[in-house]
Design a protein around this motif. Sequence first.
Motif, short mmCIF file in Angstrom:
data_model
loop_
_atom_site.label_atom_id
_atom_site.label_comp_id
_atom_site.label_asym_id
_atom_site.label_seq_id
_atom_site.Cartn_x
_atom_site.Cartn_y
_atom_site.Cartn_z
N PRO A 197 0.81 -1.24 0.00
CA PRO A 197 0.00 0.00 0.00
C PRO A 197 0.83 1.28 0.00
CG PRO A 197 -0.91 -1.59 1.55
CD PRO A 197 0.40 -2.15 1.09
N ARG A 198 2.09 1.20 0.40
CA ARG A 198 2.94 2.39 0.42
C ARG A 198 3.47 2.74 -0.96
NH1 ARG A 198 6.70 1.51 5.86
NH2 ARG A 198 4.98 1.05 7.30
N LYS A 203 -5.64 0.96 -1.11
CA LYS A 203 -5.96 1.27 0.28
C LYS A 203 -5.23 0.30 1.20
CE LYS A 203 -9.93 1.93 3.34
NZ LYS A 203 -11.41 1.83 3.46
N ALA A 204 -4.80 0.80 2.35
CA ALA A 204 -4.12 -0.05 3.32
C ALA A 204 -5.06 -1.16 3.79
CB ALA A 204 -3.64 0.78 4.51
N TYR A 205 -4.50 -2.33 4.02
CA TYR A 205 -5.30 -3.46 4.45
C TYR A 205 -5.73 -3.27 5.91
CZ TYR A 205 -3.75 -5.74 0.18
OH TYR A 205 -3.50 -6.04 -1.13
#
Length: 316
Positions: A197-198, A203-205
Amino acid sequence: MPKINRDDIQLIAQNSNWSEGGVAKFLEEHVYSNQPSWRKFLSLLLLGLGISFSTAGIVFFFAYNWAQLHRFAKLGLIEGLVVLVFLCLFLIKASPLVKKTILVGASVLVGVLWAVFGQVYQTGANAYDFFLVWTLSIAVWTLISNFSPQWVVFIALINITLVLYSEQVAHDWDGALLYLLLFAINSLFLLAFLVLPRFNQIKAYPYWFTSLLALAVLAIGTVGVSGGIFDKANPSFVLLLISTIIVFGSGIGYGLKTKSLFYLSIIPFGLIIICCALLLNISDDAGMLFAIGVFIIASITLLIKTLLGLQKKWNA
């Protein structure tokens, strides 16, 4: 900016002239769960329960009526259900979350389909190749949907396939090699979900998902190293030990960097278990058992004290 919690509000109220009414109003608006939050939570809960119970009902239907159903009825019913689920995905107007949850149910139905096929044609419904085919069948869905519960199903199937392969085919594998492969696979998945995600526009998990995977990595590494201590050393165990040291050390560094008490608590707990196994391997007499008990009490006390100190420092 991190979200303000109740402890922060209490600290500010104690060191300022903020009125009780203002504190209560701020808590209601920014901290406590409101009606839309509860409505969303209940919607997700009921959706997950509905899909789970529906899938379980289908599984038990085939299990209870197995002897009375013709082989074409068995295959036709489950194939029809899979097709029906896909028609619902394309035809109904629902949010992406609802459709992805339905897709998780479809992934389980694919497993039921392969199990029925294996029982009808006696190809085996408990063999490793059954879980391998099931895993491959939902691989594309998992990649496209990129949905955390779908990933849980997919990763669980990979682990089950590997374990069954070692039991049914790879009889020359030792326990350390199996744990090494499981540890490497799950660690790579965890690293990917934390790092991707970075670098990508995704979207971050969810935190629960990465925490669950971290617990799996910790359990595999801890059990594998603890069990390998009692066996004769071999190259697989040495690699597992080195990998565990690297991953556990990286996890502690990640926990300090992100100020996550979760990683800083589970990893030392795993190390305490490994140290106990090492002490028990040296001797299993009454004196050593007493020493292990003292070590557990002292180490857990020190761990809790350290975590409380870090929490106090980070909240200051």
